[in-house]
Motif scaffolding. Structure first.
Motif, PDB file in Angstrom:
ATOM      1  N   ALA A   1       0.834  -1.207   0.000  1.00  0.00           N
ATOM      2  CA  ALA A   1       0.000   0.000   0.000  1.00  0.00           C
ATOM      3  C   ALA A   1       0.865   1.252   0.000  1.00  0.00           C
ATOM      4  CB  ALA A   1      -0.936  -0.005   1.197  1.00  0.00           C
ATOM      5  N   GLN A   2       2.020   1.177   0.676  1.00  0.00           N
ATOM      6  CA  GLN A   2       2.942   2.324   0.678  1.00  0.00           C
ATOM      7  C   GLN A   2       3.490   2.571  -0.723  1.00  0.00           C
ATOM      8  OE1 GLN A   2       5.723   1.161   3.768  1.00  0.00           O
ATOM      9  NE2 GLN A   2       4.847   2.685   5.166  1.00  0.00           N
ATOM     10  N   ASP A   3       3.822   1.493  -1.419  1.00  0.00           N
ATOM     11  CA  ASP A   3       4.286   1.630  -2.801  1.00  0.00           C
ATOM     12  C   ASP A   3       3.195   2.269  -3.659  1.00  0.00           C
ATOM     13  OD1 ASP A   3       6.778   0.448  -2.279  1.00  0.00           O
ATOM     14  OD2 ASP A   3       6.036  -1.568  -2.776  1.00  0.00           O
ATOM     15  N   LYS A   4       1.950   1.795  -3.473  1.00  0.00           N
ATOM     16  CA  LYS A   4       0.826   2.346  -4.236  1.00  0.00           C
ATOM     17  C   LYS A   4       0.712   3.844  -4.002  1.00  0.00           C
ATOM     18  CE  LYS A   4      -3.203   2.699  -2.659  1.00  0.00           C
ATOM     19  NZ  LYS A   4      -4.254   3.652  -2.490  1.00  0.00           N
ATOM     20  N   ASP A   5       0.752   4.245  -2.742  1.00  0.00           N
ATOM     21  CA  ASP A   5       0.598   5.668  -2.416  1.00  0.00           C
ATOM     22  C   ASP A   5       1.727   6.500  -3.019  1.00  0.00           C
ATOM     23  OD1 ASP A   5      -1.709   5.070  -1.028  1.00  0.00           O
ATOM     24  OD2 ASP A   5      -0.740   5.123   0.948  1.00  0.00           O
ATOM     25  N   ARG A   6       2.940   5.984  -2.969  1.00  0.00           N
ATOM     26  CA  ARG A   6       4.089   6.704  -3.530  1.00  0.00           C
ATOM     27  C   ARG A   6       3.958   6.825  -5.041  1.00  0.00           C
ATOM     28  NH1 ARG A   6       8.309   4.800  -5.936  1.00  0.00           N
ATOM     29  NH2 ARG A   6       8.047   2.680  -5.122  1.00  0.00           N
ATOM     30  N   LEU A   7       3.630   5.720  -5.710  1.00  0.00           N
ATOM     31  CA  LEU A   7       3.501   5.724  -7.164  1.00  0.00           C
ATOM     32  C   LEU A   7       2.320   6.586  -7.621  1.00  0.00           C
ATOM     33  CD1 LEU A   7       4.327   1.981  -7.858  1.00  0.00           C
ATOM     34  CD2 LEU A   7       5.760   3.974  -8.401  1.00  0.00           C
ATOM     35  N   LEU A   8       1.249   6.562  -6.850  1.00  0.00           N
ATOM     36  CA  LEU A   8       0.103   7.403  -7.165  1.00  0.00           C
ATOM     37  C   LEU A   8       0.484   8.878  -7.063  1.00  0.00           C
ATOM     38  CD1 LEU A   8      -2.896   7.633  -7.876  1.00  0.00           C
ATOM     39  CD2 LEU A   8      -3.404   7.455  -5.430  1.00  0.00           C
ATOM     40  N   GLU A  56       3.398  10.174  -7.420  1.00  0.00           N
ATOM     41  CA  GLU A  56       4.291  10.492  -8.545  1.00  0.00           C
ATOM     42  C   GLU A  56       3.494  10.705  -9.827  1.00  0.00           C
ATOM     43  OE1 GLU A  56       7.191   7.359  -8.783  1.00  0.00           O
ATOM     44  OE2 GLU A  56       8.100   7.893  -6.861  1.00  0.00           O
ATOM     45  N   ALA A  57       2.486   9.873 -10.056  1.00  0.00           N
ATOM     46  CA  ALA A  57       1.668  10.006 -11.260  1.00  0.00           C
ATOM     47  C   ALA A  57       0.866  11.307 -11.237  1.00  0.00           C
ATOM     48  CB  ALA A  57       0.736   8.806 -11.392  1.00  0.00           C
ATOM     49  N   VAL A  58       0.312  11.643 -10.089  1.00  0.00           N
ATOM     50  CA  VAL A  58      -0.435  12.903  -9.960  1.00  0.00           C
ATOM     51  C   VAL A  58       0.503  14.083 -10.222  1.00  0.00           C
ATOM     52  CG1 VAL A  58      -1.659  14.407  -8.327  1.00  0.00           C
ATOM     53  CG2 VAL A  58      -2.207  11.962  -8.438  1.00  0.00           C
ATOM     54  N   ALA A  59       1.714  14.020  -9.688  1.00  0.00           N
ATOM     55  CA  ALA A  59       2.688  15.095  -9.911  1.00  0.00           C
ATOM     56  C   ALA A  59       3.007  15.230 -11.400  1.00  0.00           C
ATOM     57  CB  ALA A  59       3.953  14.832  -9.103  1.00  0.00           C
ATOM     58  N   LEU A  60       3.137  14.117 -12.087  1.00  0.00           N
ATOM     59  CA  LEU A  60       3.393  14.171 -13.528  1.00  0.00           C
ATOM     60  C   LEU A  60       2.253  14.872 -14.259  1.00  0.00           C
ATOM     61  CD1 LEU A  60       4.909  10.637 -14.222  1.00  0.00           C
ATOM     62  CD2 LEU A  60       6.033  12.850 -14.647  1.00  0.00           C
ATOM     63  N   ARG A  61       1.012  14.529 -13.905  1.00  0.00           N
ATOM     64  CA  ARG A  61      -0.139  15.180 -14.531  1.00  0.00           C
ATOM     65  C   ARG A  61      -0.122  16.678 -14.246  1.00  0.00           C
ATOM     66  NH1 ARG A  61      -4.543  14.156 -11.392  1.00  0.00           N
ATOM     67  NH2 ARG A  61      -4.409  16.298 -10.729  1.00  0.00           N
ATOM     68  N   GLU A  62       0.108  17.029 -12.999  1.00  0.00           N
ATOM     69  CA  GLU A  62       0.102  18.437 -12.602  1.00  0.00           C
ATOM     70  C   GLU A  62       1.236  19.224 -13.244  1.00  0.00           C
ATOM     71  OE1 GLU A  62       0.136  18.079  -8.342  1.00  0.00           O
ATOM     72  OE2 GLU A  62      -2.063  17.934  -8.231  1.00  0.00           O
ATOM     73  N   ARG A  85      -0.584   8.846 -17.295  1.00  0.00           N
ATOM     74  CA  ARG A  85      -1.550   7.825 -17.717  1.00  0.00           C
ATOM     75  C   ARG A  85      -0.916   6.437 -17.711  1.00  0.00           C
ATOM     76  NH1 ARG A  85      -3.180   5.732 -23.033  1.00  0.00           N
ATOM     77  NH2 ARG A  85      -5.274   4.874 -22.810  1.00  0.00           N
ATOM     78  N   GLU A  86       0.282   6.323 -18.266  1.00  0.00           N
ATOM     79  CA  GLU A  86       0.966   5.024 -18.298  1.00  0.00           C
ATOM     80  C   GLU A  86       1.133   4.469 -16.886  1.00  0.00           C
ATOM     81  OE1 GLU A  86       4.677   5.269 -20.432  1.00  0.00           O
ATOM     82  OE2 GLU A  86       3.728   6.361 -22.089  1.00  0.00           O
ATOM     83  N   ARG A  87       1.553   5.302 -15.977  1.00  0.00           N
ATOM     84  CA  ARG A  87       1.760   4.852 -14.596  1.00  0.00           C
ATOM     85  C   ARG A  87       0.445   4.493 -13.913  1.00  0.00           C
ATOM     86  NH1 ARG A  87       6.821   7.986 -11.894  1.00  0.00           N
ATOM     87  NH2 ARG A  87       8.184   7.896 -13.716  1.00  0.00           N
TER      88      ARG A  87
END
Length: 166
Positions: free
Chosen positions: A3-10, A12-18, A26-28
């Motif tokens: 779950a920690q990995d999920k939160d970290r990767l999520l 990172e993906a939100v930061a990429l979008r922003e 999207r890929e992530r």
């Protein structure tokens, strides 16, 4: 994956979008949805990035999945209801847009954005009177324009029945 990995990767993906990299986000996010298919927060962010990319039809199932259960906090839920309702509207699915946005307004009656998008969907379904009522009431309640405020009682009065004349 934890779950920690999920939160970290999520995050990172939100930061990429922003940061203006929605394709990479999207890929992530698509990879995360494979690993965490029931995670409402992942589904919501995946829907959002599809909307950003103009892939509204692909966003819908992710929005719908994000709204199942109680996995979203209030702000995310507001965003998911608005996003799904708006996306339905853009796709010409006006009845579903109205239904979704009504649900959003019922849950978050103070949210002027939900009310505004509901009024647009109501317009699309031919419910012009209710659409105008919503917008006039919102305008009267939220405008800081001194001229609108001067006539606020009249605007609220007429919003109740726009067809009434002397």
């Amino acid at each position: 994956m934890s779950a920690q990995d999920k939160d970290r990767l999520l995050a990172e993906a939100v930061a990429l979008r922003e940061q203006g990299h929605p394709e990479q986000a999207r890929e992530r996010l698509l990879s995360l949805t494979t690993s965490f298919p029931e995670a409402a927060d992942v589904a919501y962010q995946t829907a959002w990035v599809h909307d950003v990319l103009g892939l509204e039809a692909e966003a819908v199932p992710y929005y719908e999945r994000s709204l199942q259960g109680s996995g979203l906090g209030d702000e995310e839920r507001r965003g998911a209801l608005l996003g799904l309702g708006s996306t339905y509207r853009v796709l010409g699915r006006f009845g579903q847009a109205v239904e979704t946005l009504r649900r959003g307004v019922a849950e978050f009656p103070d949210d002027g954005a939900l009310q505004t998008f509901l009024s647009m969907a109501l317009f699309n379904t031919g419910e012009h009177h209710e659409a105008m009522q919503l917008l006039l009431r919102l305008l009267a309640a939220t405008s800081d324009n001194p001229y609108v405020q001067r006539y606020r009682p009249a605007i609220e009065h007429y919003a109740a029945d726009l067809t009434r004349i002397i």
